[in-house]
Design a protein around this motif. Sequence first.
Motif, PDB file in Angstrom:
ATOM      1  N   ILE A  96     -41.031  92.370  62.295  1.00 37.11           N
ATOM      2  CA  ILE A  96     -41.858  91.169  62.728  1.00 37.11           C
ATOM      3  C   ILE A  96     -42.149  90.240  61.528  1.00 37.11           C
ATOM      4  CG2 ILE A  96     -43.920  90.242  63.689  1.00 37.11           C
ATOM      5  CD1 ILE A  96     -44.166  92.632  65.337  1.00 37.11           C
ATOM      6  N   ALA A  97     -42.295  90.914  60.322  1.00 36.91           N
ATOM      7  CA  ALA A  97     -42.387  90.124  59.145  1.00 36.91           C
ATOM      8  C   ALA A  97     -41.076  89.514  58.768  1.00 36.91           C
ATOM      9  CB  ALA A  97     -42.811  91.190  58.150  1.00 36.91           C
ATOM     10  N   ALA A  98     -39.965  90.074  58.768  1.00 37.49           N
ATOM     11  CA  ALA A  98     -38.599  89.610  58.704  1.00 37.49           C
ATOM     12  C   ALA A  98     -38.419  88.245  59.443  1.00 37.49           C
ATOM     13  CB  ALA A  98     -37.670  90.433  58.860  1.00 37.49           C
ATOM     14  N   ALA A  99     -38.712  88.431  61.011  1.00 37.35           N
ATOM     15  CA  ALA A  99     -38.638  87.414  61.766  1.00 37.35           C
ATOM     16  C   ALA A  99     -39.406  86.170  61.476  1.00 37.35           C
ATOM     17  CB  ALA A  99     -38.561  87.848  63.112  1.00 37.35           C
ATOM     18  N   PRO A 134     -26.493  78.980  62.744  1.00 38.02           N
ATOM     19  CA  PRO A 134     -26.558  79.935  63.947  1.00 38.02           C
ATOM     20  C   PRO A 134     -26.871  81.513  63.612  1.00 38.02           C
ATOM     21  CG  PRO A 134     -24.617  78.652  64.298  1.00 38.02           C
ATOM     22  CD  PRO A 134     -25.186  78.548  62.683  1.00 38.02           C
ATOM     23  N   THR A 135     -26.415  81.835  62.465  1.00 37.87           N
ATOM     24  CA  THR A 135     -26.642  83.270  62.065  1.00 37.87           C
ATOM     25  C   THR A 135     -27.963  83.462  61.927  1.00 37.87           C
ATOM     26  OG1 THR A 135     -24.313  83.261  61.185  1.00 37.87           O
ATOM     27  CG2 THR A 135     -25.960  84.893  60.388  1.00 37.87           C
ATOM     28  N   MET A 136     -28.685  82.730  61.109  1.00 42.42           N
ATOM     29  CA  MET A 136     -30.085  82.726  60.817  1.00 42.42           C
ATOM     30  C   MET A 136     -31.018  82.776  62.218  1.00 42.42           C
ATOM     31  SD  MET A 136     -30.152  83.388  57.591  1.00 42.42           S
ATOM     32  CE  MET A 136     -29.286  82.813  55.889  1.00 42.42           C
ATOM     33  N   SER A 137     -30.554  81.731  63.036  1.00 37.11           N
ATOM     34  CA  SER A 137     -31.205  81.695  64.354  1.00 37.11           C
ATOM     35  C   SER A 137     -31.094  83.078  65.192  1.00 37.11           C
ATOM     36  CB  SER A 137     -30.753  80.625  65.445  1.00 37.11           C
ATOM     37  OG  SER A 137     -30.758  79.229  64.686  1.00 37.11           O
ATOM     38  N   SER A 138     -29.966  83.541  65.135  1.00 38.69           N
ATOM     39  CA  SER A 138     -29.762  85.012  65.574  1.00 38.69           C
ATOM     40  C   SER A 138     -30.528  86.011  65.028  1.00 38.69           C
ATOM     41  CB  SER A 138     -28.280  85.389  65.736  1.00 38.69           C
ATOM     42  OG  SER A 138     -27.399  84.406  66.159  1.00 38.69           O
ATOM     43  N   PHE A 139     -30.846  85.925  63.696  1.00 40.60           N
ATOM     44  CA  PHE A 139     -31.296  86.852  63.019  1.00 40.60           C
ATOM     45  C   PHE A 139     -32.946  86.837  63.402  1.00 40.60           C
ATOM     46  CE2 PHE A 139     -34.239  87.943  59.452  1.00 40.60           C
ATOM     47  CZ  PHE A 139     -33.799  88.895  58.845  1.00 40.60           C
ATOM     48  N   SER A 176     -26.613  87.773  58.354  1.00 33.36           N
ATOM     49  CA  SER A 176     -27.290  87.137  57.569  1.00 33.36           C
ATOM     50  C   SER A 176     -27.312  87.289  55.886  1.00 33.36           C
ATOM     51  CB  SER A 176     -28.947  87.280  57.802  1.00 33.36           C
ATOM     52  OG  SER A 176     -29.155  86.843  58.992  1.00 33.36           O
ATOM     53  N   ALA A 177     -26.954  88.559  55.586  1.00 32.12           N
ATOM     54  CA  ALA A 177     -26.876  88.841  54.183  1.00 32.12           C
ATOM     55  C   ALA A 177     -25.351  88.093  53.617  1.00 32.12           C
ATOM     56  CB  ALA A 177     -26.801  90.545  53.874  1.00 32.12           C
ATOM     57  N   ALA A 178     -24.508  88.023  54.426  1.00 33.48           N
ATOM     58  CA  ALA A 178     -23.286  87.673  54.018  1.00 33.48           C
ATOM     59  C   ALA A 178     -23.448  85.855  53.710  1.00 33.48           C
ATOM     60  CB  ALA A 178     -22.031  87.693  55.185  1.00 33.48           C
ATOM     61  N   ILE A 179     -24.266  85.393  54.811  1.00 37.71           N
ATOM     62  CA  ILE A 179     -24.623  84.077  54.413  1.00 37.71           C
ATOM     63  C   ILE A 179     -25.457  83.683  53.052  1.00 37.71           C
ATOM     64  CG2 ILE A 179     -25.588  82.018  55.352  1.00 37.71           C
ATOM     65  CD1 ILE A 179     -23.167  82.775  56.883  1.00 37.71           C
ATOM     66  N   VAL A 180     -26.363  84.578  53.033  1.00 33.78           N
ATOM     67  CA  VAL A 180     -27.258  84.688  51.809  1.00 33.78           C
ATOM     68  C   VAL A 180     -26.429  84.793  50.545  1.00 33.78           C
ATOM     69  CG1 VAL A 180     -29.379  85.492  50.581  1.00 33.78           C
ATOM     70  CG2 VAL A 180     -29.474  85.178  52.947  1.00 33.78           C
ATOM     71  N   VAL A 208     -34.113  89.134  54.777  1.00 34.19           N
ATOM     72  CA  VAL A 208     -32.954  90.043  55.060  1.00 34.19           C
ATOM     73  C   VAL A 208     -33.229  91.334  54.482  1.00 34.19           C
ATOM     74  CG1 VAL A 208     -30.453  90.433  54.197  1.00 34.19           C
ATOM     75  CG2 VAL A 208     -31.250  88.142  55.072  1.00 34.19           C
ATOM     76  N   VAL A 209     -33.812  91.409  53.486  1.00 32.14           N
ATOM     77  CA  VAL A 209     -34.350  92.684  52.833  1.00 32.14           C
ATOM     78  C   VAL A 209     -34.981  93.655  53.681  1.00 32.14           C
ATOM     79  CG1 VAL A 209     -35.362  94.087  50.959  1.00 32.14           C
ATOM     80  CG2 VAL A 209     -33.745  92.174  50.382  1.00 32.14           C
ATOM     81  N   ALA A 210     -36.096  92.683  54.356  1.00 34.01           N
ATOM     82  CA  ALA A 210     -37.053  93.443  55.264  1.00 34.01           C
ATOM     83  C   ALA A 210     -36.384  93.799  56.392  1.00 34.01           C
ATOM     84  CB  ALA A 210     -38.232  92.454  55.428  1.00 34.01           C
ATOM     85  N   SER A 211     -35.549  93.207  57.067  1.00 33.20           N
ATOM     86  CA  SER A 211     -34.923  93.437  58.074  1.00 33.20           C
ATOM     87  C   SER A 211     -33.760  94.751  57.776  1.00 33.20           C
ATOM     88  CB  SER A 211     -33.697  92.598  58.632  1.00 33.20           C
ATOM     89  OG  SER A 211     -33.055  92.764  59.620  1.00 33.20           O
TER      90      SER A 211
END
Length: 219
Positions: A75-78, A105-110, A162-166, A196-199
Motif C-alpha cells: 500500500i505504501a508503494a502504491a 502507462p507502466t507507472m499507472s499499472s504499478f 517500473s524499475a526499467a522505466i526508472v 519501486v524498492v517498496a514493491s
Amino acid sequence: MDIEKAGSRREEEEPIVHRPKLDKGKGKAHVFAPPMNYSRIMDDHKKEKMNNVGWKRGVAIFDFVLRLIAAITAIAAAVKMATTEETLPFFTQFLQFQADYTDLPTMSSFVIVNSIVGGYLTLSLPFSIVCILRPLAVPPRLLLILCDTAMMALTFMAASASAAIVYLAHNGNSSSNWLPVCQQFGDFCQGTSGAVVASFIAAALLMVLVILSAFALKR
C-alpha cells in the motif's frame, strides 16, 4: 414308506448349516488384549501431534506478521507512486513542465497492481488468523498459497517494469535518444525509486509467505 421317502427327500433338499462350536461352560467370544506398550504408543502419538500443532501455530503467527508487513509495504508503494509529482517553473507561470505517474502507462499499472496486492493481503489476514487457531487445517492454507503465488507474480511483474522505466529516467539511453530526465526531475525520480524498492520488498515477502505455506502443508 411314502412318509419316510418324503422325509429323506426334504433332508436332501435342505442345506446343511455348520454352526460354530463354543467353549463348553463359557459361551463367550475371545477378547484380544492390547499390547503391553499400548499406552506408551498412544502417549508418543499425542506428543508428536502436539509438537506438530505447536510449530505449525508458530509458522502461522510468523505468516500473520509477514502478511501484515507486506500489506503495509504494498500500500505504501502504491501511495508513494501515486502522490509523487514535480513541476519545473520557467520564466512565466504559463510555461511549466510537470512529471506525474499518469504520464507513463507502466507507472499507472504499478499503482493499480500494488493497490490490488495490498487490498488482497489485508483481506487475507482473517484466513491467517484461522490458521493460527486451527494449525492443522489444510483448506485455508491451500487457498492462501495459491493466491499468494498469483499476487507474487503480479507484484514482481509490475515492480520489474517500473524499475526499467526508472533506470532509463536516471541513466537515459543514447541509442534511442532517451535523455536522463532525473537531472531535472530529481524529486520525482527519488519518489518513484522508493516506490519501486517498496514493491520489490512486498514481492519478496510474498515469496517467503509461499515458502512458509508450502513447508506447513508438506509436514
